[in-house]
Design an enzyme around this catalytic site. Structure first.
Site, PDB file in Angstrom:
ATOM      1  N   SER A  52     -40.354  -1.050   7.705  1.00  0.00           N
ATOM      2  CA  SER A  52     -40.184  -0.428   6.390  1.00  0.00           C
ATOM      3  C   SER A  52     -38.756   0.000   6.104  1.00  0.00           C
ATOM      4  CB  SER A  52     -41.119   0.770   6.244  1.00  0.00           C
ATOM      5  OG  SER A  52     -40.892   1.703   7.254  1.00  0.00           O
TER       6      SER A  52
ATOM      7  N   LYS B 214     -34.501  -2.862   5.582  1.00  0.00           N
ATOM      8  CA  LYS B 214     -33.785  -3.165   4.341  1.00  0.00           C
ATOM      9  C   LYS B 214     -33.100  -1.929   3.755  1.00  0.00           C
ATOM     10  CE  LYS B 214     -36.496  -7.202   3.522  1.00  0.00           C
ATOM     11  NZ  LYS B 214     -37.621  -6.929   4.404  1.00  0.00           N
TER      12      LYS B 214
ATOM     13  N   SER C 281     -38.740  -5.779  -1.105  1.00  0.00           N
ATOM     14  CA  SER C 281     -38.585  -6.196   0.295  1.00  0.00           C
ATOM     15  C   SER C 281     -38.126  -7.641   0.409  1.00  0.00           C
ATOM     16  CB  SER C 281     -39.899  -6.025   1.050  1.00  0.00           C
ATOM     17  OG  SER C 281     -39.778  -5.054   2.019  1.00  0.00           O
TER      18      SER C 281
ATOM     19  N   LYS D 191     -39.966   3.234   1.100  1.00  0.00           N
ATOM     20  CA  LYS D 191     -39.879   1.806   1.385  1.00  0.00           C
ATOM     21  C   LYS D 191     -41.095   1.378   2.182  1.00  0.00           C
ATOM     22  CE  LYS D 191     -38.076  -2.208   1.539  1.00  0.00           C
ATOM     23  NZ  LYS D 191     -39.410  -2.776   1.689  1.00  0.00           N
TER      24      LYS D 191
END
Length: 183
Positions: free
Chosen positions: A6, A9, A61, A169
């Protein structure tokens, strides 16, 4: 320890925003376009602004966007992962190892983090007003130099129910399954 699906990125975005001008255009190469899903659907040999690639990486994502940013900064993902690990160390993330900009697993290579380290990264990211704003987008459209519109939808389903209150995220890999780090 768990795979950092998660937040990989998020780290990619932090480094990209530190090292590249927002409006700089990046030419998308074949390696980025051919990376495994999830993807924004970037077009090879088209230029996209750094800010649009950061948005694609954080909102949906997008692995193609993350790889394009890594290649623009370091030439390849292995070199970029070294930057990620130095940044993690500077943030006090003592139990984290990144191997790429996407969070995807790679045969024979291990990446990992802990809940505490992921919280440290998210705390840093949430202090960045631009990243905080981007993580709150439910849908956004980006365009490359070819003018083609790419509509990106946030994978964080909580945003659709409680906008502006549950930012973060999401992530998913076979190794980590579903993950979420948020504020």
């Amino acid at each position: 320890r768990l795979p950092p699906a998660s937040t990989t990125k998020v780290m990619t975005a932090l480094i990209a925003l530190e090292r590249l001008p927002f409006r700089q255009e990046i030419l998308i190469g074949p390696h980025a376009v051919n990376i495994s899903p999830s993807k924004a659907g970037l077009t090879p040999y088209v230029r996209y602004k750094v800010i649009d690639l950061v948005i694609a990486a954080l909102v949906a994502s997008s692995n193609d966007a993350a790889v394009a940013l890594a290649e623009a900064i370091s030439g390849n993902e292995r070199e970029f992962a070294k930057l990620m690990n130095r940044k993690a160390e500077s943030l006090g993330m003592k139990n984290t190892k990144f191997i790429n900009s996407t969070g995807l697993t790679e045969k024979g290579r291990t990446q990992y983090s802990t809940a505490m380290d992921l919280a440290k990264l998210m705390r840093t990211a949430a202090k960045n007003k631009l990243i905080d704003q981007i993580m709150g987008f439910t849908m956004v459209t980006i365009r490359g130099s070819d003018g083609r519109a790419i509509v990106i939808r946030n994978h964080n389903k909580m945003l659709w129910r409680t906008p502006r209150f549950v930012k973060g995220k999401t992530g998913w890999t076979f190794a980590s399954r579903h993950t979420f780090v948020g504020t």
